[in-house]
Design a protein around this motif. Sequence first.
Motif, short mmCIF file in Angstrom:
data_model
loop_
_atom_site.label_atom_id
_atom_site.label_comp_id
_atom_site.label_asym_id
_atom_site.label_seq_id
_atom_site.Cartn_x
_atom_site.Cartn_y
_atom_site.Cartn_z
N ILE A 1 -82.37 -72.38 4.80
CA ILE A 1 -81.09 -72.37 3.93
C ILE A 1 -80.07 -72.83 4.94
O ILE A 1 -80.06 -72.34 6.19
CB ILE A 1 -80.86 -71.48 2.89
N GLU A 2 -78.98 -73.47 4.50
CA GLU A 2 -77.76 -73.90 5.53
C GLU A 2 -76.70 -73.07 4.84
O GLU A 2 -76.24 -73.30 3.66
CB GLU A 2 -77.46 -75.34 5.49
N LEU A 3 -76.25 -72.50 5.66
CA LEU A 3 -74.98 -71.36 5.28
C LEU A 3 -73.68 -72.29 5.60
O LEU A 3 -73.83 -73.02 6.75
CB LEU A 3 -75.01 -70.03 6.10
N SER A 4 -72.56 -72.35 5.05
CA SER A 4 -71.71 -73.05 5.11
C SER A 4 -70.29 -72.52 4.49
O SER A 4 -70.34 -71.40 3.72
CB SER A 4 -71.81 -74.63 4.64
N GLU A 5 -69.20 -72.98 4.97
CA GLU A 5 -68.09 -72.79 4.26
C GLU A 5 -67.80 -73.44 2.64
O GLU A 5 -66.59 -73.18 2.29
CB GLU A 5 -66.95 -73.10 5.43
N THR B 1 -94.25 -81.53 10.69
CA THR B 1 -93.15 -82.49 10.13
C THR B 1 -92.00 -81.91 10.29
O THR B 1 -91.74 -80.57 9.87
CB THR B 1 -93.61 -82.58 8.50
N CYS B 2 -90.78 -82.89 10.63
CA CYS B 2 -89.57 -82.27 11.00
C CYS B 2 -88.59 -81.66 9.61
O CYS B 2 -88.71 -82.34 8.49
CB CYS B 2 -88.89 -83.36 11.43
N THR B 3 -88.14 -80.48 10.02
CA THR B 3 -87.28 -79.81 8.72
C THR B 3 -86.09 -79.33 9.76
O THR B 3 -86.07 -79.05 11.02
CB THR B 3 -87.82 -78.93 8.30
N CYS B 4 -85.11 -79.11 8.91
CA CYS B 4 -83.91 -78.25 9.56
C CYS B 4 -83.18 -77.40 8.46
O CYS B 4 -83.59 -77.39 7.39
CB CYS B 4 -82.74 -79.29 9.91
N PRO B 5 -82.23 -76.71 8.83
CA PRO B 5 -81.52 -75.80 7.85
C PRO B 5 -81.06 -76.70 6.84
O PRO B 5 -80.39 -77.82 7.07
CB PRO B 5 -80.30 -75.19 8.79
#
Length: 321
Positions: A9-13, A278-282
Amino acid sequence: MEPAGTVEIELSEGSEADLHRHLTKCKKNPGHSEFIPIDKFNINHLPERHRDSDLYDVIQSVADLTVRINVEMVSVNRPKLWPNSNVPYPLYQLRGKTNCRTGTGMVCSVEQYTTGCSKNGRKHLMEYKTCRCSTCQQADVPSSVWWDVVVKTAAHVVFDKTEAQHSACRLFYDSQDSPCVILDNLSYATSSLNIEEDWCNVSYMTCDTKLADKLQQLVQQFDNNWRRVRDKYWISRDEIKLNFIVSHPHGCTKQVSIGHWVDKQSVGENIYRFTYTTCTCPGSSGAKIFCIGYFGMGWYQPTHRGALESGINYSGSGHVV
């Protein structure tokens, strides 16, 4: 045994600018050269021996139904550990806090209701009689006809009803110029949830006839395309080990990644967990993992979870045959 690894998961503001900052400063995949923007994806991006129109069509179908999910609350009900393990569960330390994060999901069904009943006469789970979308909540006479749009994602992205009530999904986010199509009015939340397999369903309401018709057509197209690909690659699936993922890395525009699965682990009858290159990211958490030739009616495919300590990516569990 639950594997130790990090979820994506991508934490953000909470702002789009903050998500783009995460994108440009990404340490896992600097430059994101292995991702293909969906608005630039064509058949030549497939491995040369698999430049097949049916395979291309199914990837496009998956992309059409893939959504970005935003969640702004961490439930107090999140467990300390993954079930039957000593592996920490994501965001446990942030329970009860307002927290902005993004993941990925996929529309898996669209069902029409009229005065609280589906076409086959089944009553709505929440016994609603009229639509409760934002437009109808402000209308003197809310629509008596609406559709439940069910989105499947990972349980660690949307854990329970509390988190679902603070969620929204953006559809068709293919480029920076894409119209902002948002579903954020819940019909019911996580009526289906499996923490062990790491998936959940969240249902959003809309009385937008054009949107509902479009999504219903896309779901049917996906189902037809996926069946053809399953049949074509059934025999060779364990030889080619091809798989693909469509996700929203860092909460930004939709991307395709193509690679190979490495191993599959049986965790029950026709229930498997996959690892893959297989490529993944937050931001990719909750995206569906499609291993070509394996069949689970699409929405039963495993969801992406994250990366193991070895660096290889891994999924939750799914029903595939």
